[in-house]
Design a protein around this motif. Structure first.
Motif, PDB file in Angstrom:
ATOM      1  N   GLU A  29       0.805  -1.248  -0.016  1.00 22.37           N
ATOM      2  CA  GLU A  29       0.076   0.010   0.012  1.00 22.37           C
ATOM      3  C   GLU A  29       0.636   1.166   0.125  1.00 22.37           C
ATOM      4  OE1 GLU A  29      -3.440   2.317   0.135  1.00 22.37           O
ATOM      5  OE2 GLU A  29      -3.358   0.324  -0.377  1.00 22.37           O
ATOM      6  N   ILE A  30       1.861   1.161   0.824  1.00 27.81           N
ATOM      7  CA  ILE A  30       2.932   2.388   0.811  1.00 27.81           C
ATOM      8  C   ILE A  30       3.793   2.488  -0.438  1.00 27.81           C
ATOM      9  CG2 ILE A  30       4.551   3.571   2.195  1.00 27.81           C
ATOM     10  CD1 ILE A  30       1.684   3.599   3.261  1.00 27.81           C
ATOM     11  N   PHE A  31       4.486   1.325  -0.685  1.00 29.59           N
ATOM     12  CA  PHE A  31       5.261   0.918  -1.825  1.00 29.59           C
ATOM     13  C   PHE A  31       4.759   0.081  -2.974  1.00 29.59           C
ATOM     14  CE2 PHE A  31       7.834   1.813   2.080  1.00 29.59           C
ATOM     15  CZ  PHE A  31       8.331   3.090   1.788  1.00 29.59           C
ATOM     16  N   PRO A  32       3.878   0.578  -3.696  1.00 31.37           N
ATOM     17  CA  PRO A  32       3.274  -0.328  -4.706  1.00 31.37           C
ATOM     18  C   PRO A  32       4.025  -0.874  -5.769  1.00 31.37           C
ATOM     19  CG  PRO A  32       2.775   1.880  -5.036  1.00 31.37           C
ATOM     20  CD  PRO A  32       3.327   2.206  -3.826  1.00 31.37           C
ATOM     21  N   ARG A  33       5.354  -0.469  -5.829  1.00 36.63           N
ATOM     22  CA  ARG A  33       6.217  -1.157  -6.904  1.00 36.63           C
ATOM     23  C   ARG A  33       7.084  -1.900  -5.983  1.00 36.63           C
ATOM     24  NH1 ARG A  33       5.862   4.093  -8.595  1.00 36.63           N
ATOM     25  NH2 ARG A  33       7.504   4.588  -7.706  1.00 36.63           N
ATOM     26  N   ARG A  34       6.866  -2.207  -4.661  1.00 35.60           N
ATOM     27  CA  ARG A  34       7.420  -3.177  -3.876  1.00 35.60           C
ATOM     28  C   ARG A  34       8.994  -2.747  -3.336  1.00 35.60           C
ATOM     29  NH1 ARG A  34       4.182  -7.970  -3.235  1.00 35.60           N
ATOM     30  NH2 ARG A  34       2.487  -7.996  -4.589  1.00 35.60           N
ATOM     31  N   GLU A  35       9.140  -1.459  -3.293  1.00 34.98           N
ATOM     32  CA  GLU A  35      10.497  -1.133  -2.912  1.00 34.98           C
ATOM     33  C   GLU A  35      10.834  -1.458  -1.842  1.00 34.98           C
ATOM     34  OE1 GLU A  35       8.272   2.270  -5.548  1.00 34.98           O
ATOM     35  OE2 GLU A  35       7.884   0.803  -3.882  1.00 34.98           O
ATOM     36  N   ARG A  36      12.091  -1.883  -1.709  1.00 30.65           N
ATOM     37  CA  ARG A  36      12.753  -2.492  -0.181  1.00 30.65           C
ATOM     38  C   ARG A  36      13.869  -1.555   0.179  1.00 30.65           C
ATOM     39  NH1 ARG A  36      11.099  -7.524   1.673  1.00 30.65           N
ATOM     40  NH2 ARG A  36      12.615  -7.284   3.394  1.00 30.65           N
ATOM     41  N   THR A  37      14.500  -0.646  -0.676  1.00 35.61           N
ATOM     42  CA  THR A  37      15.651  -0.045  -0.321  1.00 35.61           C
ATOM     43  C   THR A  37      15.510   1.426  -1.033  1.00 35.61           C
ATOM     44  OG1 THR A  37      16.704  -0.512  -2.542  1.00 35.61           O
ATOM     45  CG2 THR A  37      17.002  -2.048  -0.610  1.00 35.61           C
ATOM     46  N   LEU A  38      16.307   2.180  -0.461  1.00 32.54           N
ATOM     47  CA  LEU A  38      16.346   3.577  -1.075  1.00 32.54           C
ATOM     48  C   LEU A  38      16.399   3.597  -2.612  1.00 32.54           C
ATOM     49  CD1 LEU A  38      17.973   5.546   1.718  1.00 32.54           C
ATOM     50  CD2 LEU A  38      15.584   6.089   0.753  1.00 32.54           C
ATOM     51  N   GLN A  39      17.409   2.693  -2.803  1.00 33.47           N
ATOM     52  CA  GLN A  39      17.786   2.869  -4.317  1.00 33.47           C
ATOM     53  C   GLN A  39      16.695   2.354  -5.394  1.00 33.47           C
ATOM     54  OE1 GLN A  39      19.507   1.471  -1.803  1.00 33.47           O
ATOM     55  NE2 GLN A  39      21.268   3.374  -1.906  1.00 33.47           N
ATOM     56  N   ASP A  40      15.952   1.407  -4.739  1.00 40.40           N
ATOM     57  CA  ASP A  40      14.643   0.675  -5.391  1.00 40.40           C
ATOM     58  C   ASP A  40      13.716   1.845  -5.240  1.00 40.40           C
ATOM     59  OD1 ASP A  40      15.879  -1.909  -5.575  1.00 40.40           O
ATOM     60  OD2 ASP A  40      14.755  -2.537  -3.778  1.00 40.40           O
ATOM     61  N   PHE A  41      13.427   2.830  -4.534  1.00 38.58           N
ATOM     62  CA  PHE A  41      12.299   3.800  -4.211  1.00 38.58           C
ATOM     63  C   PHE A  41      12.673   5.001  -5.295  1.00 38.58           C
ATOM     64  CE2 PHE A  41      10.096   7.039  -1.634  1.00 38.58           C
ATOM     65  CZ  PHE A  41       8.941   6.521  -1.874  1.00 38.58           C
ATOM     66  N   GLY A  42      13.748   5.164  -5.545  1.00 37.19           N
ATOM     67  CA  GLY A  42      14.291   6.187  -6.403  1.00 37.19           C
ATOM     68  C   GLY A  42      14.427   7.536  -5.714  1.00 37.19           C
ATOM     69  N   SER A  43      13.146   8.342  -5.443  1.00 41.72           N
ATOM     70  CA  SER A  43      13.398   9.471  -4.656  1.00 41.72           C
ATOM     71  C   SER A  43      13.220   9.328  -3.368  1.00 41.72           C
ATOM     72  CB  SER A  43      11.759  10.239  -5.004  1.00 41.72           C
ATOM     73  OG  SER A  43      11.735  10.398  -6.540  1.00 41.72           O
ATOM     74  N   HIS A  44      14.201  10.003  -2.775  1.00 49.04           N
ATOM     75  CA  HIS A  44      14.312  10.119  -1.317  1.00 49.04           C
ATOM     76  C   HIS A  44      14.898  11.457  -0.479  1.00 49.04           C
ATOM     77  CE1 HIS A  44      18.581   9.107  -2.437  1.00 49.04           C
ATOM     78  NE2 HIS A  44      18.960   9.712  -1.187  1.00 49.04           N
ATOM     79  N   VAL A  45      14.617  11.777   0.454  1.00 47.61           N
ATOM     80  CA  VAL A  45      15.310  12.843   1.084  1.00 47.61           C
ATOM     81  C   VAL A  45      16.280  12.853   2.328  1.00 47.61           C
ATOM     82  CG1 VAL A  45      12.977  14.254   0.744  1.00 47.61           C
ATOM     83  CG2 VAL A  45      13.095  12.881   2.757  1.00 47.61           C
TER      84      VAL A  45
END
Length: 290
Positions: free
Chosen positions: A97-113
């Protein structure tokens, strides 16, 4: 208490609260709740009309060798505790629900602060990427919950300062409210990880706080900071602690200091492992002189 799990349900709760003119308070947690978390819920209830508490174990802030998979998740127990303390809404989204593309790391998520000036000292020295993962997920949840006030404990003081700085620097429309560290009767700072201590280690664990108290007393008596810290480290090592750090640092910048200055609020900060369990604590030493 309403239990919800989707962003759509959360938006509906926010809309209802805003239409009623409610002040919305938000307490973020990763579950395995203890009195420290619940004291933040109590504080939010005193100050707000609608109290939302999230339970979400954030994968972005766990390193590859840390305890994400084994992190305690006693959901039914946690919900009973939240309801007993008068929580309005419990938000329990699943990972997708929070990471619909099933990201598990910052690198997977792409955008980060990142809040780099506060993230690389203390716990950041040995937990690479931890605070970037924490603050990225926290900003995401603040955007979803859209509270007027959010509540964070002083036990995780570096985390607290990072969130305060994020809110200040990005002009987020929320007030960060501090909650004091809650302790067991023997002084051990409450933590979800305390339950992982063996009985023998649990008996020794309060020594961390006791050493900080003794160190503060010596410093206020005028003893040299370097000597006090060295003695504290020796004492803890003798009791079986594996010290990660034990330093004095400025409250605002978290910068390590070599001498105390009455004009600068300063704390003692400690992290150590005992029986394989990582414990952290901190204690204010100096206030700003009038």
């Amino acid at each position: 208490m309403r239990v919800i799990s989707t962003v759509r349900e959360l938006a509906a709760e926010w809309d209802t609260g805003r239409l009623a003119g409610s002040v919305i308070g938000y307490v973020p947690t990763m579950g395995a709740l203890h009195e420290g978390h619940l004291s933040l819920v109590d504080l939010a209830r005193e100050q707000c009309d609608l109290v939302i508490c999230s339970i979400f174990v954030n994968p972005l802030q766990f390193g590859p060798d840390e305890d994400f998979e084994s992190y305690s998740r006693p959901v039914e127990r946690d919900l009973k505790l939240l309801e007993a303390r008068g929580t309005s809404v419990a938000f329990l989204p699943d990972w997708v629900e929070i990471f619909p593309r099933r990201e598990r790391t910052l690198q997977d998520f792409g955008s980060h602060v990142s809040v780099p000036r506060l993230s690389h000292q203390l716990c950041g020295r040995t937990r690479a990427g931890h605070f970037d993962g924490m603050v990225t997920e926290s900003l995401l949840f603040l955007n979803l919950v859209r509270p007027d006030r959010t509540y964070w404990g002083e036990k995780d003081f570096q985390q607290l300062r990072i969130i305060e700085t994020l809110v200040q620097d990005l002009r987020l429309p929320v007030r960060v409210v501090r909650g004091v560290t809650r302790r067991e009767e023997d002084g051990l700072a409450m933590s979800s990880r305390n339950m992982n201590l063996s009985p023998d280690a649990r008996a020794v664990a309060p020594r961390l706080h006791q050493v900080l108290l003794e160190s503060r007393s010596r410093l206020l008596d005028g003893d040299a900071l370097s000597a006090v810290l060295a003695a504290a480290r020796d004492t803890l090592t003798e009791r079986g602690f594996e010290i990660e750090y034990l330093v004095a640092g400025e409250e605002e910048s978290l910068t390590e200091v070599r001498t105390l200055d009455s004009r600068v609020p300063t704390r003692l900060f400690a992290a150590a492992r005992l029986d394989g369990v990582r414990l952290i604590d901190n204690l204010r030493v100096t206030e700003v002189a009038p």
